[in-house]
Structure formats: structure tokens, C-alpha cells
Design a protein around this motif. Structure first.
Motif, PDB file in Angstrom:
ATOM      1  N   SER A  21       0.916  -1.077   0.019  1.00 26.33           N
ATOM      2  CA  SER A  21       0.047  -0.198  -0.059  1.00 26.33           C
ATOM      3  C   SER A  21       0.802   1.136  -0.014  1.00 26.33           C
ATOM      4  N   SER A  22       2.088   1.287   0.643  1.00 25.04           N
ATOM      5  CA  SER A  22       2.765   2.362   0.969  1.00 25.04           C
ATOM      6  C   SER A  22       3.503   2.566  -0.597  1.00 25.04           C
ATOM      7  N   LYS A  25       0.974   4.132  -2.841  1.00 22.63           N
ATOM      8  CA  LYS A  25       0.895   5.591  -2.587  1.00 22.63           C
ATOM      9  C   LYS A  25       1.663   6.412  -3.465  1.00 22.63           C
ATOM     10  N   LYS A  26       2.951   5.814  -2.967  1.00 20.14           N
ATOM     11  CA  LYS A  26       4.098   6.859  -3.499  1.00 20.14           C
ATOM     12  C   LYS A  26       4.284   7.078  -5.037  1.00 20.14           C
ATOM     13  N   GLY A  35      -5.399  13.909  -4.336  1.00 20.24           N
ATOM     14  CA  GLY A  35      -5.205  13.466  -3.022  1.00 20.24           C
ATOM     15  C   GLY A  35      -6.140  12.808  -2.340  1.00 20.24           C
ATOM     16  N   LYS A  39      -5.965   8.763  -1.213  1.00 23.36           N
ATOM     17  CA  LYS A  39      -6.469   8.344   0.141  1.00 23.36           C
ATOM     18  C   LYS A  39      -7.411   7.319   0.344  1.00 23.36           C
ATOM     19  N   ARG A  40      -8.330   7.332  -0.476  1.00 19.53           N
ATOM     20  CA  ARG A  40      -9.414   6.194  -0.563  1.00 19.53           C
ATOM     21  C   ARG A  40      -8.838   4.975  -1.142  1.00 19.53           C
ATOM     22  N   VAL A  42      -5.782   3.912  -1.118  1.00 16.84           N
ATOM     23  CA  VAL A  42      -4.745   3.281  -0.218  1.00 16.84           C
ATOM     24  C   VAL A  42      -5.408   2.620   0.960  1.00 16.84           C
ATOM     25  N   VAL A  43      -6.342   3.373   1.303  1.00 15.38           N
ATOM     26  CA  VAL A  43      -7.266   3.145   2.626  1.00 15.38           C
ATOM     27  C   VAL A  43      -7.742   1.543   2.178  1.00 15.38           C
ATOM     28  N   TYR A  46      -5.090  -1.134   1.743  1.00 17.61           N
ATOM     29  CA  TYR A  46      -4.430  -1.346   3.062  1.00 17.61           C
ATOM     30  C   TYR A  46      -5.391  -2.418   3.895  1.00 17.61           C
ATOM     31  N   ASN A 115     -16.375   1.445   1.040  1.00 17.96           N
ATOM     32  CA  ASN A 115     -16.816   2.813   1.009  1.00 17.96           C
ATOM     33  C   ASN A 115     -15.650   3.783   0.341  1.00 17.96           C
ATOM     34  N   ASN A 116     -14.409   2.867   0.057  1.00 24.68           N
ATOM     35  CA  ASN A 116     -13.508   3.807  -0.285  1.00 24.68           C
ATOM     36  C   ASN A 116     -12.948   3.290  -2.025  1.00 24.68           C
ATOM     37  N   ASN A 143     -16.035  10.615  -4.420  1.00 25.19           N
ATOM     38  CA  ASN A 143     -15.748  10.938  -3.174  1.00 25.19           C
ATOM     39  C   ASN A 143     -16.594  11.313  -2.277  1.00 25.19           C
ATOM     40  N   GLY A 144     -16.788  10.364  -1.435  1.00 21.28           N
ATOM     41  CA  GLY A 144     -17.724  10.613  -0.046  1.00 21.28           C
ATOM     42  C   GLY A 144     -19.168  10.565  -0.410  1.00 21.28           C
TER      43      GLY A 144
END
Lengths: 146, 114
Positions: A21-22, A25-26, A35, A39-40, A42-43, A46, A115-116, A143-144
Motif C-alpha cells: 500500500s505504501s 501510494k508513492k 489527494g 487516500k481512498r 490506499v485505505v 491497505y 466505502n473507499n 468521493n464521499g
């Protein structure tokens, strides 16, 4: 642009959980992806990666990125899931005490993943393994809203 | 509130993240359950936790949390510090309990998430 990455994940190796995941993300940051979308993504990834470490003997994570989207496939060799519908219920968990000590296993992972991600597909064969597919689009219009 | 003020209010030690000291924090979330932390979408977020392992740092990384406060002076491993440094996450260690540290920061104006 077409990028393909493959990562292997070792079951039970909690110190390595999150490494893929890291790295993803990179990569997404380098590609200047929005952004909130990073976030969605990689969450969701992960949580799915921790699930392989927590429940399977091992697995492979395939990542494909193009201009519009990221497609992630997590294929594991493990016990599989008997009732996928039940795992979506918040609070349902088969995690061991060891997994709970790591801060997971409260039965939130799959709903967090759902959700992500724009699209979440889970297929599983008991005794063989589970495949999780996550697709997120870079245009941040979901998103959201899910 | 700046991270350097959080260090001082919690009577804490900064383990890593000198470059984060001037960064602003608006909200905090106190939890040992990382799945719960991963549901939070707020920015400028601080995590207070008693869960001292790599997953706490990885969770902060995925959630764009730039500062983690470990309560009750729990020992932070070198591997955790390395991952935090690589991702520019500040680590504060406080002798206070999660309840006390949260209460002090709340009284000083840090907002809750929910």
C-alpha cells in the motif's frame, strides 16, 4: 500511460503488512493523482492487504494504472470466505487475537474497503483462496458519495 | 494548533519529525482500533493511540495523518521511527494516559472528528 506492478504478500508477516500500500501510494503521488482519490485507494488497499496477512498463507497484488483509473487485484491462497455477504456486516470478524492486537479484526475492513472504492468485487472459493478487485477512477466525483 | 504546542501540552518528547513542528493540527482522533482510524477523512488530523506497532504508523501514512501521539510512554521501535521518517510523520511520546492527553488537547481547542 499504462503501468503494471506486481507485489507478493506473505501471510502472517505483520511487520510487512502495508508495504505494498505504501509503494502504491508513492507511485500515485508521483503521478500527481488527486489527494482524496489517493487516500481512498490506499485505505481500501491497505485493509485488503492486511486481510491477506491476517487470513491467508500468501498472495499476489496486481496493480494496473492508466490515465483514468487504478485497478487492483489481490489474489490470495488461503481458507477462502464461506459467506461473503456476512463479511460485509459491520462487526462480523473471524480474526485471531493476534490480528486484533495489531489494531484490526473488528469487522470493519470490508465495509471500509467498500466505502473507499468505486468498484469492489470479491470472489472466493473455500479451501483455495480469495480474489478482491478494487477499481478507483482518478476523476474525483465519487468521493464521499458512496 | 502547532505540533510543537502539542509536544509541550502533553509533556511529551518528540521522537521524530523536527520538520513537522510548525505544522498545524485542527482535529484529533483517539483510538487503538486502526480500522476505525481508517474511516476518518479529516485533514490536519492528529492520532492519539496506545497501540504501539508498525500498523499504527502505516495507518497514519494511509490516512495522511502527519502526527501520532503514543500515550503512557510506550516504547517506539526503530522500524516504526524509520517508516515515520520516510513518510514525514511526527511521533510524540507522552507519559499521560489517552484520557488525560485527549482531555488536555480538547480543552486547548483541538476539535473532535465526530
Amino acid at each position: 500511460m499504462q503501468m503494471h506492478f506486481e507485489y507478493s504478500v506473505e501471510g502472517g508477516n505483520f511487520s510487512q503488512a502495508g508495504l505494498t500500500s505504501s509503494q502504491v501510494k508513492k507511485t500515485l503521488k508521483q503521478l500527481n493523482v488527486n489527494g482524496a482519490v489517493i487516500k481512498r485507494t490506499v485505505v481500501a488497499l491497505y485493509e485488503a492487504e492486511v486481510n491477506i496477512v491476517a487470513h491467508a498463507y500468501g498472495g499476489t497484488i496486481l496493480v494496473d494504472i492508466d490515465e483514468e483509473k487504478i485497478v487492483i487485484e489481490l489474489r490470495d491462497e488461503g481458507p477462502g470466505i464461506e459467506d461473503i455477504g456476512k463479511t460485509m456486516e459491520i462487526g462480523y470478524s473471524t480474526a485471531t487475537p493476534e490480528v486484533r492486537e495489531m489494531g484490526f479484526g473488528a469487522g470493519m475492513g470490508l465495509s471500509n474497503m467498500n466505502n473507499n472504492s468505486d468498484l469492489l468485487e470479491i470472489t472466493s472459493e473455500v479451501g483455495k483462496g480469495t480474489c478482491v478487485k478494487i477499481i478507483n477512477h482518478f476523476k474525483d466525483d465519487n468521493n464521499g458519495n458512496k | 494548533m502547532k505540533i510543537k504546542e502539542i509536544v509541550s501540552l502533553t509533556n511529551g518528547s518528540l521522537i521524530t519529525g523536527e520538520e513537522n513542528l510548525e505544522q498545524l493540527i485542527e482535529r484529533a482522533f483517539s483510538s487503538d482500533l486502526m480500522s476505525d482510524v481508517l474511516t476518518v477523512r479529516s485533514d490536519k488530523l492528529l492520532l492519539l493511540t496506545g497501540l504501539v506497532n508498525i500498523q499504527a504508523i502505516r495507518t497514519a501514512e494511509m490516512s495522511d495523518i502527519c502526527c501520532v501521539v503514543f500515550v503512557r510512554n510506550k516504547k517506539v521501535s526503530e522500524e516504526m521511527v524509520n517508516i515515520a521518517r520516510e513518510n514525514r510523520i511526527a511521533i510524540i511520546q507522552t507519559p499521560y494516559s489517552m484520557f488525560k492527553a485527549s482531555g488536555i488537547l480538547y480543552s486547548a481547542g483541538i476539535q473532535p472528528v465526530y
